[in-house]
Design a protein around this motif. Structure first.
Motif, short mmCIF file in Angstrom:
data_model
loop_
_atom_site.label_atom_id
_atom_site.label_comp_id
_atom_site.label_asym_id
_atom_site.label_seq_id
_atom_site.Cartn_x
_atom_site.Cartn_y
_atom_site.Cartn_z
N UNK A 279 -4.28 -4.23 0.30
CA UNK A 279 -3.91 -3.06 1.10
C UNK A 279 -4.68 -1.80 0.72
N UNK A 280 -5.17 -1.72 -0.51
CA UNK A 280 -5.72 -0.45 -1.02
C UNK A 280 -6.99 -0.74 -1.82
N UNK A 281 -7.83 0.30 -2.01
CA UNK A 281 -9.01 0.11 -2.87
C UNK A 281 -8.57 -0.17 -4.31
N UNK A 282 -9.29 -1.06 -4.98
CA UNK A 282 -8.87 -1.50 -6.33
C UNK A 282 -10.01 -1.35 -7.33
N UNK A 283 -9.69 -0.81 -8.50
CA UNK A 283 -10.63 -0.75 -9.63
C UNK A 283 -10.10 -1.71 -10.69
N UNK A 311 -6.65 10.37 3.01
CA UNK A 311 -6.08 10.98 4.21
C UNK A 311 -5.34 9.95 5.05
N UNK A 312 -4.63 10.45 6.05
CA UNK A 312 -3.99 9.58 7.05
C UNK A 312 -3.01 8.61 6.44
N UNK A 313 -3.09 7.38 6.90
CA UNK A 313 -2.09 6.38 6.51
C UNK A 313 -2.59 5.46 5.40
N UNK A 422 3.96 7.03 0.68
CA UNK A 422 4.70 7.89 1.62
C UNK A 422 5.16 7.11 2.85
N UNK A 423 6.20 7.63 3.50
CA UNK A 423 6.83 6.91 4.62
C UNK A 423 5.81 6.57 5.71
N UNK A 424 4.88 7.49 6.00
CA UNK A 424 3.92 7.20 7.09
C UNK A 424 3.03 6.02 6.73
N UNK A 425 2.67 5.89 5.43
CA UNK A 425 1.82 4.77 4.99
C UNK A 425 2.61 3.47 5.10
N UNK A 427 5.11 2.87 7.02
CA UNK A 427 5.33 2.54 8.43
C UNK A 427 4.06 1.94 9.03
N UNK A 428 2.89 2.51 8.67
CA UNK A 428 1.63 2.02 9.24
C UNK A 428 1.36 0.58 8.79
N UNK A 429 1.75 0.27 7.55
CA UNK A 429 1.45 -1.07 7.02
C UNK A 429 2.60 -2.04 7.29
N UNK A 430 3.76 -1.48 7.63
CA UNK A 430 4.89 -2.36 7.95
C UNK A 430 5.65 -2.78 6.73
N UNK A 431 5.57 -1.99 5.63
CA UNK A 431 6.31 -2.32 4.40
C UNK A 431 7.75 -1.87 4.52
N UNK A 432 8.48 -2.13 3.46
CA UNK A 432 9.90 -1.75 3.47
C UNK A 432 10.02 -0.24 3.34
N UNK A 433 11.05 0.31 3.93
CA UNK A 433 11.22 1.77 3.92
C UNK A 433 11.77 2.23 2.61
#
Ligand code: ADP
Length: 433
Positions: A279-283, A311-313, A422-425, A427-433
């Motif tokens: 889901x995210x960039x990883x180091x 930025x964004x979601x 954050x909630x918008x992220x 929601x965009x990914x469809x994870x649990x609230x």
């Protein structure tokens, strides 16, 4: 002040602080022992130490310093908080700290109760279980610093302390608080110094909370803390709701750039890292480079993270050293404890640069790792926010705009790192609230 907690690591401190707030006690968390004369308001205060795996003498000295400060606040009960998996070795640090606190407080009896049933830690006939497994069969057998190879809490405590340990079994706990108090007294009179308390459910913790609410010193996990809080809180539902509202504002997560730092090698954290990877960039941290030059490598990690768009979601980037038991065994065979120390050192260096670079949300996996990160941030205390998962509240620095989620290795479900976004992220990914 009713209860003063001395926690042996930072995630453990936020863990119990979150449960005290959720069960009706206004609670503040301090990072390290505050200067003499510092005062705080409320029902409970938690002092976060990093005393789980340093030399026992240091852990004792730090704990006694915390005790002196808590006594200056007039705390009527001291709670020695350790991990729900009783993380320790034959040398301590739980036993030596308990002995020193008992002597300083002037008591000849205390209780041992790491149970946290909501997260699968239960105690039956003095044996500690993690989910359906005995402690020694769980992922804790492979812990990089405190591998747990016995599950019998009486033996574990006897091995690292001066006195002898008895047990109050679930059969007695089922009979209620008076029966538990009588059994503790019987064991004390027969020469025991410590009494393991069985608990396989929150109902048991309610009984135990009532039974030990007046003891000068208790020791255990956040489950016992919750039981005591339920026993001593005013019972005023509107006050508990008000505390919940305060937590939702004072400690709630700030908006802004974030980072996930994962240094736990627990089974659950391995699953959480795997789930977040897509889901995210990883180091991925190279332990050899931590050993070679942790400061320079930490700065490199931070530069990478600060270059990721926030930025964004988009979910926050993740820096991870989390390793499977096989890889960890291999690293430890080659470098011993130096590897873990080097990883922590590099994370601390990265953290300082990340904060300078404007990161305001730190999600950290691992008790020792959280200690390194929090110390690098040099905050003095936390307001406790709402819980993301049982035992993991958001906390907010009292002196700076910084939010942290400090997760003990095995806590949370697989989606934990996404749950912290954050909630918008989410929601965009469809994870649990
Ligand atoms: P937990 O909460 O699971 O006990 P901790 O952060 O307390 O996690 O402990 C994990 C320890 O392992 C830390 O000291 C961390 O620096 C170390 N560590 C993490 N990754 C590695 C690795 N790949 N090799 C060696 N040690 C590691």
């Amino acid at each position: 002040m009713m209860i003063g907690v001395i926690a042996d690591d930072f995630t453990g401190a936020t863990d119990i602080a979150g449960f005290l707030v959720a069960n009706g006690l206004a609670t503040t968390q301090m990072i390290g022992v505050p200067p003499a004369g510092t005062t705080v308001e409320g029902d409970a205060v938690v002092v976060s130490l990093k005393s789980r795996s340093n030399p026992a003498g240091e852990a004792v000295a730090d704990s006694l310093a915390a005790l002196a400060w808590l006594q200056s606040l007039g705390c009527r009960q001291i709670f020695q908080k350790y991990c729900s998996t009783f993380d320790s070795t034959a040398k301590g640090n739980i036993g030596p700290v308990t002995d020193a606190l008992m002597e300083a407080i002037g008591t000849d009896i205390t209780v041992i109760c790491p149970a946290l049933p909501v997260n699968g830690r239960s105690i039956y006939k003095g044996y500690l279980f993690v989910g359906d497994q005995l402690l020694q069969e769980s992922g804790m057998k492979d812990h990089p610093i405190t591998p747990m190879t016995d599950s019998n809490l009486m033996r574990l405590m006897d091995m690292q302390s001066r006195g002898r340990t008895g047990v109050v079994t679930a059969t007695t706990v089922e009979k209620g608080a008076d029966a538990v108090r009588a059994e503790i007294e019987r064991l004390r009179a027969s020469g025991m110094s410590y009494v393991v308390l069985d608990a396989v459910s929150d109902a048991h913790l309610d009984v135990l909370g009532q039974a030990v609410a007046d003891m000068k010193l208790v020791t255990g996990g956040s489950g016992l803390g919750a039981g005591i809080a339920r026993a001593v809180a005013t019972g005023d539902a509107s006050r508990t709701e008000e505390l919940g509202r305060q937590a939702a504002t004072a400690g709630a997560a700030l908006e802004g750039p974030g980072i996930v730092i994962s240094g736990s090698c627990s089974v659950m954290t391995n699953a959480q890292v795997a789930a977040y990877r897509g889901l995210a960039p990883v180091f991925d941290v190279d332990v050899e480079r931590c050993l070679a030059d942790p400061d320079a490598y930490g700065a490199e990690m931070a530069a990478w993270a600060l270059a990721q768009p926030q930025d964004g979601d988009r979910p926050s980037p993740m820096i991870t050293a989390t390793a499977s038991p096989d890889i960890l065994r291999d690293v430890q065979a080659r470098h011993g404890a130096a590897a873990s120390e080097a990883v922590e050192h590099a994370f601390a260096a990265a953290t300082r640069k990340l904060a300078e670079g404007g990161i305001v949300r730190f999600v950290v996996a691992g008790g020792e790792t959280s200690g390194s990160v929090t110390q690098a941030l040099a905050v003095s205390g936390f307001a406790i926010g709402p819980q993301i998962a049982p035992g993991v509240p958001w906390v907010r620095a009292v002196d700076r705009p910084l939010s942290l989620a400090l997760k003990s290795g095995n806590f949370g479900t697989e989606s934990f790192f996404l749950d912290c976004q954050p909630a918008n992220v989410r929601a965009a990914i469809g994870g649990s609230a």
